[in-house]
Write an enzyme that holds these catalytic residues in place. Structure first.
Site, short mmCIF file in Angstrom:
data_model
loop_
_atom_site.label_atom_id
_atom_site.label_comp_id
_atom_site.label_asym_id
_atom_site.label_seq_id
_atom_site.Cartn_x
_atom_site.Cartn_y
_atom_site.Cartn_z
N CYS A 113 0.84 -1.20 0.00
CA CYS A 113 0.00 0.00 0.00
C CYS A 113 0.88 1.26 0.00
O CYS A 113 1.57 1.51 -0.97
CB CYS A 113 -0.98 -0.03 1.16
SG CYS A 113 -2.34 1.17 1.00
N HIS A 142 -3.57 -4.83 -0.45
CA HIS A 142 -3.14 -5.44 0.80
C HIS A 142 -3.08 -6.95 0.63
O HIS A 142 -4.10 -7.63 0.64
CB HIS A 142 -4.10 -5.07 1.93
CG HIS A 142 -3.95 -3.66 2.41
ND1 HIS A 142 -3.04 -3.30 3.38
CD2 HIS A 142 -4.57 -2.52 2.01
CE1 HIS A 142 -3.12 -1.99 3.57
NE2 HIS A 142 -4.04 -1.49 2.76
N GLU A 175 -2.12 -9.14 2.71
CA GLU A 175 -2.55 -9.84 3.93
C GLU A 175 -4.06 -9.87 4.09
O GLU A 175 -4.58 -10.62 4.92
CB GLU A 175 -1.89 -9.19 5.15
CG GLU A 175 -2.48 -7.87 5.61
CD GLU A 175 -2.08 -6.67 4.76
OE1 GLU A 175 -2.49 -5.54 5.10
OE2 GLU A 175 -1.37 -6.84 3.74
#
Length: 215
Positions: free
Chosen positions: A87, A191, A193
């Site tokens: 990001c 993102h 994750e």
């Protein structure tokens, strides 16, 4: 190979980031990792993740005060230590950002621009299709047909000076890089994750890629 013999991924911790989310994802993947709060801890890791939530200027201010740019540059740019930005961690790789008129790391040539608020809702929040446009080994698991969806939260987008640095693309009002990759420097605007199996596969791939394959 034992857990201790595998490469250790260091995650830079800073107040405006989402470092814990990345650590939890790495833990779930069984990836040896360490949350780092100071630059001297680079000596105990083999590769680095810089997560990001927040603004480019604030992020650079924190990193600079803590001494991270000076510590990271010789490791990443000189020694070839694998680096992954997420990001805002992607955006600050470039020379400058219109967000807070920030001077960034400058590891990749280019700049960061804001989305046109007259054309799209800002920030962009949600799932976007991503299409791979590079044969960089970090991105090998991404679909070339644009069928993969990843989670974005961003108001700005990168404009690389060198088109070959763009590893994957998406579109929100206009096409822009969803991922960049040059040698040992890798980053995703989305993102990893929080992007389900495809995103976790990218994190796992970063943690396991041999450094010599990134030279």
């Amino acid at each position: 190979m034992s857990y201790r013999d595998r490469p250790i991924t260091g995650v830079i911790d800073y107040t405006s980031g989402n470092s814990q989310s990345v650590v939890h994802a790495l833990d779930a993947l069984g990836v040896p990792n360490r949350l780092m709060t100071a630059p001297h801890e680079l000596d105990s890791v083999d590769r680095v993740v810089l997560p990001g939530v927040g603004s480019a200027g604030t992020t650079m201010e924190y990193l600079t005060k803590a001494g991270w740019p000076e510590a990271l540059r010789p490791r990443v740019m000189g020694d070839g230590m694998p680096f992954l930005g997420i990001c805002v961690g992607l955006q600050i790789l470039f020379e400058s950002s219109a967000e807070q008129d920030a001077t960034c790391l400058g590891w990749l040539p280019g700049l960061v621009r804001p989305f046109d608020r007259k054309q799209v809702r800002v920030p962009q929040i949600g799932w976007n299709q991503v299409r791979r446009v590079s044969d960089h080994p970090f991105l090998a698991g991404l679909p070339e047909d644009g069928e993969g969806y990843f989670y974005f939260v961003n108001s700005y987008y990168a404009v690389p000076e060198d088109p070959s640095d763009t590893g994957a693309v998406t579109e929100y009002g206009l096409p822009f890089p969803a991922a960049v990759a040059r040698g040992n420097i890798m980053a995703t605007q989305f993102h990893c994750e929080k992007s389900g199996p495809l995103g976790l596969d990218l994190l796992s791939r970063f943690a396991k890629l041999p450094q010599e394959e990134l030279c």
